[in-house]
Design a protein around this motif. Structure first.
Motif, PDB file in Angstrom:
ATOM      1  N   UNK A 230       0.815  -1.216   0.000  1.00 42.12           N
ATOM      2  CA  UNK A 230       0.000   0.000   0.000  1.00 42.12           C
ATOM      3  C   UNK A 230       0.846   1.263   0.000  1.00 42.12           C
ATOM      4  N   UNK A 231       2.001   1.205   0.621  1.00 43.70           N
ATOM      5  CA  UNK A 231       2.821   2.397   0.792  1.00 43.70           C
ATOM      6  C   UNK A 231       4.025   2.430  -0.147  1.00 43.70           C
ATOM      7  N   UNK A 232       4.909   1.451  -0.046  1.00 46.11           N
ATOM      8  CA  UNK A 232       6.164   1.481  -0.809  1.00 46.11           C
ATOM      9  C   UNK A 232       5.942   1.258  -2.290  1.00 46.11           C
ATOM     10  N   UNK A 233       4.876   0.550  -2.647  1.00 47.69           N
ATOM     11  CA  UNK A 233       4.591   0.282  -4.060  1.00 47.69           C
ATOM     12  C   UNK A 233       3.592   1.297  -4.609  1.00 47.69           C
ATOM     13  N   UNK A 234       2.399   1.335  -4.031  1.00 47.51           N
ATOM     14  CA  UNK A 234       1.307   2.091  -4.635  1.00 47.51           C
ATOM     15  C   UNK A 234       1.408   3.600  -4.411  1.00 47.51           C
ATOM     16  N   UNK A 235       2.137   4.039  -3.389  1.00 45.97           N
ATOM     17  CA  UNK A 235       2.278   5.478  -3.146  1.00 45.97           C
ATOM     18  C   UNK A 235       3.587   6.035  -3.686  1.00 45.97           C
ATOM     19  N   UNK A 236       4.311   5.229  -4.432  1.00 43.41           N
ATOM     20  CA  UNK A 236       5.594   5.675  -4.988  1.00 43.41           C
ATOM     21  C   UNK A 236       5.550   5.502  -6.497  1.00 43.41           C
ATOM     22  N   UNK A 237       5.813   6.574  -7.233  1.00 38.63           N
ATOM     23  CA  UNK A 237       5.820   6.492  -8.692  1.00 38.63           C
ATOM     24  C   UNK A 237       4.490   6.058  -9.264  1.00 38.63           C
ATOM     25  N   UNK A 238       3.398   6.479  -8.638  1.00 36.78           N
ATOM     26  CA  UNK A 238       2.038   6.134  -9.101  1.00 36.78           C
ATOM     27  C   UNK A 238       1.795   4.629  -9.142  1.00 36.78           C
ATOM     28  N   UNK A 239       2.549   3.898  -8.335  1.00 40.76           N
ATOM     29  CA  UNK A 239       2.359   2.446  -8.290  1.00 40.76           C
ATOM     30  C   UNK A 239       2.851   1.718  -9.516  1.00 40.76           C
ATOM     31  N   UNK A 240       3.709   2.371 -10.326  1.00 43.23           N
ATOM     32  CA  UNK A 240       4.105   1.810 -11.616  1.00 43.23           C
ATOM     33  C   UNK A 240       5.587   1.510 -11.734  1.00 43.23           C
ATOM     34  N   UNK A 241       6.376   1.662 -10.651  1.00 45.64           N
ATOM     35  CA  UNK A 241       7.826   1.532 -10.822  1.00 45.64           C
ATOM     36  C   UNK A 241       8.484   0.598  -9.809  1.00 45.64           C
ATOM     37  N   UNK A 242       7.711  -0.183  -9.055  1.00 44.74           N
ATOM     38  CA  UNK A 242       8.309  -1.110  -8.104  1.00 44.74           C
ATOM     39  C   UNK A 242       8.178  -0.622  -6.681  1.00 44.74           C
ATOM     40  N   UNK A 243       8.956  -1.220  -5.791  1.00 41.30           N
ATOM     41  CA  UNK A 243       8.855  -0.944  -4.354  1.00 41.30           C
ATOM     42  C   UNK A 243       9.973  -0.020  -3.898  1.00 41.30           C
ATOM     43  N   UNK A 244       9.618   1.131  -3.372  1.00 40.35           N
ATOM     44  CA  UNK A 244      10.612   2.014  -2.758  1.00 40.35           C
ATOM     45  C   UNK A 244      11.186   1.334  -1.523  1.00 40.35           C
ATOM     46  N   UNK A 245      12.471   1.502  -1.305  1.00 40.49           N
ATOM     47  CA  UNK A 245      13.104   0.853  -0.154  1.00 40.49           C
ATOM     48  C   UNK A 245      12.471   1.257   1.158  1.00 40.49           C
ATOM     49  N   UNK A 246      12.153   2.550   1.300  1.00 44.24           N
ATOM     50  CA  UNK A 246      11.582   3.016   2.553  1.00 44.24           C
ATOM     51  C   UNK A 246      10.503   4.052   2.331  1.00 44.24           C
ATOM     52  N   UNK A 247       9.508   4.032   3.204  1.00 44.25           N
ATOM     53  CA  UNK A 247       8.474   5.069   3.231  1.00 44.25           C
ATOM     54  C   UNK A 247       8.197   5.397   4.694  1.00 44.25           C
ATOM     55  N   UNK A 248       7.669   6.599   4.937  1.00 44.47           N
ATOM     56  CA  UNK A 248       7.331   6.977   6.293  1.00 44.47           C
ATOM     57  C   UNK A 248       6.134   6.218   6.814  1.00 44.47           C
TER      58      UNK A 248
END
Length: 832
Positions: free
Chosen positions: A718-736
């Motif tokens: 929900x956070x690292x994937x869908x809230x980063x890069x519009x959910x189109x670029x993979x999983x961000x390493x970290x999110x708040x």
């Protein structure tokens, strides 16, 4: 109207089948298959990608050659090079550990086409005209965007536009990388199979030209191109050898050997031979020109070729004296209306020696089958042309069950194989020392050749362990003996120490302190097997950005890969476990010093002491702690297998104690906190459950309850994937903790391609199939669809798609998704 089999006045069915088979045997060209698999990755020839990216502006020294790339050729440890999808040979990984990128204009294909009673046309099969007037007499007018390039490694194809050429022309190119094959997979050879088809109602004369530059002596230094290449005493010669055709017909092998004037066997790594070869048989005419000067106009090649598709059959007795020389062969034939023919060509190279920066020389693995004299390029080409069809079919049969599995997305089926390029193209070494073992205590190299490949060319360390933890899944699946050999190489080093002190670079750059550290302490698993600039496999642990002797993840990952490799090779190789057991015990004992509060769980040291080497962890952490839990479980299982019941009992008790501390200190009710005492403590880390991921894939059971795992993974999605890069670029390493983006360090804001595949694999193992493929597809979108990073998949990119560290090892984790799906299929039967 089609005749029916067996009717009155018709040919009996059995006789019909016999006649057809006899016809096909005597007309092998009709067996040609130029069909490109649907799962192959496709792009228009010479057409830029839709939104080309590049390296991060803050990284001026990172390699960025641009998007003109292509699938490499060359066997494991043989040296590789790539023909880009615009048609140029321009990426070179021939000198081990060195990346060169420069178009060599004299290395080229061209085609001549003349319809019956029509006008002749000849064109070089490249959309990029050479610089500085080289080969200016050649026709470089093939238009960008006409035709298609496709790749499904180790194969790739060029399908040229029939409207441009007047014929249907498809090229299949590959090297014989074959699963569980430890001979031919090492060969320094490439096959170029040309499928030419006449779409018209008139006869067409066709000729295919293959030219090559004598590059003996070009791979001497670490420069990025060939400005310092030496071409002295090089000499080309025409060779022909009679063969026996499959039906007794007269065939011959014809070609050119690119050599140099020498006495005896080669003694230097840059020395050896190249060769190009074709088969000549009924209906084919081979012509040649052994020597021309590719830095000049090339008129001596193009004028006769463009006239009638022939070369002048000249073999001048001339050697080079600093100037480049090249040679060319042409195969001329006639196509009847709607006829198709196959024209195979081979390119081989015999550069048997490797020499690293420390001066030690090694001998490549393929020499066990051809000799190490450096004069066997022709023999290698001959074998390739004899085995061409067999190898091509073997690759197709290997790939078929994966690429035709329509239960999985099409993009995924193609990327599975295309991410495997790094196994051969990553500065790969498969070799033995020329003058005996440099370290007699490294017993793994006594009877078997050493094997490894680089983390990447920007971080040129061999076999980087914290990265291969993710990237080695394709190696254990298809070449398990090489994977186990590399882990034996690591096992040899665990109890070694190297007290030589080096600068701790991170402390100097970030803390502005002059701090030194030991190269390696006893009991620490090394970060790497050494660097090509030094003395790899003998002097390990070259990386000094961090104090890796005190990293918290390396030892756990070593133990987990030993266990994984045992499980994935049938849980039968007890010899492998016994070989590694002392290293496993030493590694686990070393980690216990980091449990400073006695709760059973190791703590991080307040610096980046794991694979995220710019992301500080302090106190207990989800990542390192979870890996430690999994390693405790793996050590327990290994101990039982090798018969050490006391150790098994000890590590099982320690696991129970550490497990309680892990859950108590890190679980926050929704996910596992990054750590307990740093500024990042509440970050949502995509890779927080890496230990559980490995435990799932290798049968180690629950490290934490399933409800916690699902909650954590859904939070990551929900956070690292869908809230980063519009959910189109993979999983961000970290999110708040509220899904806000972070900026405390460069790595927390990156997507790591291999980590994303690992997270997707874990999701699959927990039944989150849709989320898994959505997560993993982000890497495909950036690398293969949009940004032009194909065949140089980076370690990382930011939200803008700008990358760091191309041609990286970690993306091999995509194959862990296959293991996860196989595991999911087994679960229902286990429940029954």
């Amino acid at each position: 109207m089609m005749a029916r089999f067996g009717g009155a006045g018709k040919l009996p069915l059995d006789r019909f089948i016999f006649v057809v088979l006899l016809f096909l045997i005597n007309c092998p060209n009709l067996l040609a298959d130029d069909q490109i698999p649907q799962a192959a990755w496709h792009i228009a020839i010479g057409q830029p990608p839709p939104n080309p990216g590049g390296k991060k502006p803050s990284l001026p020294t990172d390699i960025d050659d641009g998007f003109w790339q292509g699938a490499p050729v060359g066997g494991l440890g043989a040296g590789t090079f790539s023909r880009s999808y615009r048609g140029n040979f321009e990426r070179w990984h021939v000198k081990v550990g060195v990346h060169k990128y420069e178009n060599v204009p004299g290395n080229q294909f061209a085609v001549f086409v003349q319809p019956e009673d029509g006008t002749a046309k000849a064109v070089a099969l490249s959309t990029g005209k050479p610089l500085n007037g080289a080969l200016s007499a050649w026709d470089w007018s093939y238009p960008a965007g006409k035709g298609e390039y496709a790749a499904l490694y180790p194969k790739s194809w060029f399908a040229y536009d029939p409207e441009v050429l007047g014929i249907k022309l498809t090229l299949e190119q590959f090297s014989p990388l074959l699963p569980n094959n430890y001979q031919e997979s090492s060969y320094p050879v490439a096959l170029y199979n040309w499928y030419a088809e006449n779409p018209s109602d008139k006869k067409i004369t066709v000729s295919l030209l293959f030219s090559w530059t004598n590059m003996v002596g070009w791979f001497r230094d670490q420069s990025a191109g060939f400005s310092t290449a030496l071409s002295n005493q090089d000499k080309n010669r025409y060779v022909t050898e009679d063969l026996n055709g499959p039906t007794g017909s007269a065939e011959s092998l014809r070609g050119i050997i690119f050599d140099r004037i020498r006495t005896g066997a080669v003694r230097d790594e840059w020395d050896g031979q190249f060769a190009i070869a074709v088969k000549d048989g009924p209906g084919f005419e081979v012509s040649y020109l052994t020597t021309f000067y590719p830095q000049l106009t090339g008129d001596e090649v193009w004028r006769p070729f463009a006239t009638d598709g022939r070369l002048p059959n000249a073999n001048p007795d001339v050697a080079s004296s600093g100037e480049q020389i090249a040679g060319a062969i042409a195969v001329r034939f006639t196509l009847d209306p709607h006829e198709k023919k196959l024209v195979p060509m081979a390119l081989s190279w015999d550069l048997p020696l490797i020499q690293f920066g420390g001066g030690r020389k090694w001998v490549r693995h393929y020499t066990k089958f051809f000799g190490a004299e450096g004069t066997n390029a022709w023999k290698i080409a001959k074998v390739a042309l004899e085995k061409d069809e067999e190898w091509s079919k073997a690759i197709d049969e290997w790939q078929k069950p994966y690429i035709e599995d329509e239960s999985k997305p099409l993009w995924y089926r193609g990327e599975l194989f295309n991410e495997m390029y790094i196994l051969a193209d990553g500065g790969t070494v498969w070799a033995h020392e020329l003058d005996g073992m440099g370290n007699p205590k490294h017993f793994s190299s006594k009877d078997e050749d050493s094997f490894s490949y680089l983390e990447c060319f920007d971080y040129p360390d061999y076999g980087t362990l914290d990265v291969r933890f993710y990237g080695s899944f394709s190696l254990i699946r298809f070449w398990p003996e090489l994977e186990k050999q590399e882990m034996r190489e690591y096992a040899d080093t665990v109890q070694e120490s190297n007290p030589q002190r080096y600068l701790w670079i991170w402390q100097a750059l970030h803390e502005h302190k002059f701090v030194t550290m030991e190269r390696k302490t006893a009991g620490s698993v090394p970060h790497d097997l050494g660097a090509p600039a030094e003395d790899p496999f003998v002097n390990v642990n070259q990386y000094n950005y961090q104090d890796v002797s005190n990293w918290r993840d390396l030892n756990s990952k070593f133990v987990l890969m030993i266990w994984r490799d045992y499980v994935y090779t049938g849980s039968k190789d007890l010899t492998f476990l016994h070989y590694a057991w002392n290293g496993v015990k030493a590694a686990m004992e070393h980690l216990r010093q980091y449990d400073t509060d006695g709760d059973g769980l190791i703590e991080n040291g307040g610096f980046p002491d794991q694979t995220y080497d710019d992301w500080i962890a302090t106190g207990e952490s989800a990542y390192s702690g979870g890996l430690y839990l999994a390693a405790l479980r793996a050590t327990t299982e290994i101990a039982l297998k090798v018969g050490d019941t006391n150790a098994a009992s000890e590590y099982n008790s320690l696991f129970r104690k550490a497990q309680l501390a892990y859950i108590t200190k890190l679980w926050n009710g929704t996910y596992f906190d990054y750590d307990t005492r740093s500024e990042y403590r509440s970050d949502i880390m995509a890779d927080q459950l890496a230990g559980q991921w490995y435990a799932n894939l290798t049968g180690l059971g629950d490290l934490v309850p399933k409800r916690m795992r699902l909650s954590a993974l859904k939070t990551v999605y929900s956070n690292n994937v869908m809230l980063f890069g519009n959910g189109e670029i993979g999983a961000a390493n970290g999110m708040g903790p509220k899904g806000e983006p972070l900026d405390q360090n460069p790595q927390v804001t990156e997507v790591w391609t291999g980590t994303t595949f690992g997270v997707a694999s874990h999701m699959l193992s927990e039944g989150m199939r849709d989320e898994a493929f959505k997560t993993a597809e982000g890497v495909y979108n950036v690398v293969w669809r949009d940004r032009g990073y194909f065949f140089r998949t980076p370690e990382a990119y930011d939200e803008d798609g700008m990358y760091r560290a191309s041609m990286y090892m970690r993306p091999g984790a995509i194959w862990s998704m296959e293991y996860a799906m196989e595991l999911a299929k087994q679960e229902p039967s286990k429940k029954k």
